[in-house]
Enzyme design. Structure first.
Site, short mmCIF file in Angstrom:
data_model
loop_
_atom_site.label_atom_id
_atom_site.label_comp_id
_atom_site.label_asym_id
_atom_site.label_seq_id
_atom_site.Cartn_x
_atom_site.Cartn_y
_atom_site.Cartn_z
N GLU A 103 0.84 -1.20 0.00
CA GLU A 103 0.00 0.00 0.00
C GLU A 103 0.88 1.25 0.00
O GLU A 103 2.05 1.21 0.45
CB GLU A 103 -0.91 -0.06 1.24
CG GLU A 103 -1.88 1.06 1.45
CD GLU A 103 -2.90 1.28 0.34
OE1 GLU A 103 -2.47 1.58 -0.79
OE2 GLU A 103 -4.11 1.21 0.63
N ASP A 104 0.34 2.35 -0.51
CA ASP A 104 1.11 3.60 -0.50
C ASP A 104 1.13 4.23 0.90
O ASP A 104 2.16 4.64 1.39
CB ASP A 104 0.57 4.60 -1.54
CG ASP A 104 -0.93 4.85 -1.43
OD1 ASP A 104 -1.60 4.24 -0.57
OD2 ASP A 104 -1.45 5.67 -2.22
N ASP A 107 -3.62 5.58 6.68
CA ASP A 107 -4.02 6.82 7.33
C ASP A 107 -4.94 6.46 8.51
O ASP A 107 -4.45 6.11 9.58
CB ASP A 107 -4.70 7.68 6.25
CG ASP A 107 -5.11 9.06 6.70
OD1 ASP A 107 -4.52 9.58 7.64
OD2 ASP A 107 -6.03 9.63 6.09
N PHE A 156 -1.28 16.26 4.26
CA PHE A 156 -1.68 15.58 3.03
C PHE A 156 -0.52 15.58 2.05
O PHE A 156 -0.02 16.63 1.67
CB PHE A 156 -2.91 16.25 2.40
CG PHE A 156 -3.53 15.38 1.34
CD1 PHE A 156 -4.36 14.33 1.69
CD2 PHE A 156 -3.25 15.60 0.00
CE1 PHE A 156 -4.91 13.50 0.72
CE2 PHE A 156 -3.80 14.78 -0.98
CZ PHE A 156 -4.63 13.73 -0.61
N ARG A 169 0.88 12.38 -9.25
CA ARG A 169 1.41 11.02 -9.06
C ARG A 169 2.83 10.89 -9.63
O ARG A 169 3.61 10.06 -9.22
CB ARG A 169 0.53 9.99 -9.78
CG ARG A 169 -0.87 9.84 -9.20
CD ARG A 169 -1.53 8.59 -9.78
NE ARG A 169 -2.97 8.58 -9.57
CZ ARG A 169 -3.58 8.15 -8.48
NH1 ARG A 169 -2.87 7.73 -7.46
NH2 ARG A 169 -4.89 8.15 -8.39
P1 5GP Z 1 -7.28 5.13 5.20
O1 5GP Z 1 -8.40 4.18 4.89
O2 5GP Z 1 -6.14 4.51 5.94
O3 5GP Z 1 -7.78 6.35 5.91
O4 5GP Z 1 -6.77 5.72 3.84
C1 5GP Z 1 -6.00 5.03 2.97
C2 5GP Z 1 -6.05 5.68 1.60
O5 5GP Z 1 -6.31 7.08 1.68
C3 5GP Z 1 -4.71 5.56 0.93
O6 5GP Z 1 -4.61 4.40 0.17
C4 5GP Z 1 -4.68 6.82 0.06
O7 5GP Z 1 -5.30 6.55 -1.17
C5 5GP Z 1 -5.53 7.82 0.81
N1 5GP Z 1 -4.71 8.78 1.59
C6 5GP Z 1 -4.59 8.89 2.93
N2 5GP Z 1 -3.75 9.88 3.28
C7 5GP Z 1 -3.31 10.43 2.12
C8 5GP Z 1 -2.40 11.49 1.82
O8 5GP Z 1 -1.79 12.15 2.67
N3 5GP Z 1 -2.20 11.73 0.49
C9 5GP Z 1 -2.83 11.05 -0.51
N4 5GP Z 1 -2.55 11.39 -1.76
N5 5GP Z 1 -3.69 10.04 -0.25
C10 5GP Z 1 -3.93 9.73 1.05
#
Ligand code: 5GP
Length: 185
Positions: A103-104, A107, A156, A169
């Site tokens: 995963e990237d 959060d 972010f 990207r």
């Molecule tokens: P979660 O479900 O953990 O809140 O969010 C995961 C997804 O939210 C990540 O796969 C990503 O796509 C997006 N995301 C969360 N934080 C960021 C951020 O700081 N930048 C970007 N570009 N995407 C984020």
């Protein structure tokens, strides 16, 4: 929306290209060591993880397989909706496989928790998580992360596969997006 120039939209470089490559080399070595004698299946989560995954597997020195999944949790903004939808499922069966989700960023953890539940129900031999970025202070649900590239503060970020409204990207580094970019839109 049109993309602004990089200097107008990116507040600062959080992780440089060199630091990314150095850390990914270490992660590749660690995973290759941990999975020696096995053929792990790397599951890249589209779209954000595609650059990380492509650099990571070039640092894997054992046989491995690759597949992709696409889920959506962010509807184009910067805040999680809490809704996770499968947009593209895997082509390869994970049953009996040693699966590593790539995963990237993690959060709130909602997306990863959902993915872990979904894939563990398909009976893999093992299931682990490798995330490039960990925004720990934003966590809302508990998830175990086996391999973490960098812990980052609550900002972010874009670049190196991560987008804002599909832009940025292509940046070769991880940068903090200027809040004015999303606050004025
Ligand atoms: P979660 O479900 O953990 O809140 O969010 C995961 C997804 O939210 C990540 O796969 C990503 O796509 C997006 N995301 C969360 N934080 C960021 C951020 O700081 N930048 C970007 N570009 N995407 C984020």
């Amino acid at each position: 929306m049109e993309e602004l120039g990089i200097s107008e939209s990116v507040e600062k470089v959080l992780i440089s290209q060199d630091d990314l490559q150095r850390r990914i080399r270490e992660l590749g070595q660690e995973i290759s060591y941990d999975y020696a004698g096995k053929t792990p299946l790397f599951v890249g989560i589209l779209k954000g993880a595609f650059i990380f995954l492509s650099d990571l597997i070039r640092n894997i020195s054992i046989p491995c397989h690759l597949d992709f999944m696409q889920v959506s949790s962010y509807g184009g903004g910067t805040d999680s909706s809490g809704i996770v939808k499968i947009l593209k499922d895997l082509d390869i069966s994970v049953e009996g496989r040693n699966v590593i989700i790539v995963e990237d960023i993690v959060d709130t953890g909602i997306t990863m928790k959902h993915l872990l539940e979904l894939l563990s129900a398909r009976k893999p031999a093992s299931l682990s998580v490798c995330t490039l970025l960990d925004k720990k202070e934003r966590r809302e649900v508990d998830v175990d992360l086996d391999y973490v590239g960098f812990e980052i503060p609550n900002a972010f970020v874009v670049g190196y596969g991560l987008d804002y409204a599909e832009y940025y990207r292509n940046l070769p580094f991880i940068g903090v997006l200027r809040p004015s970019v999303y606050e004025t839109r």
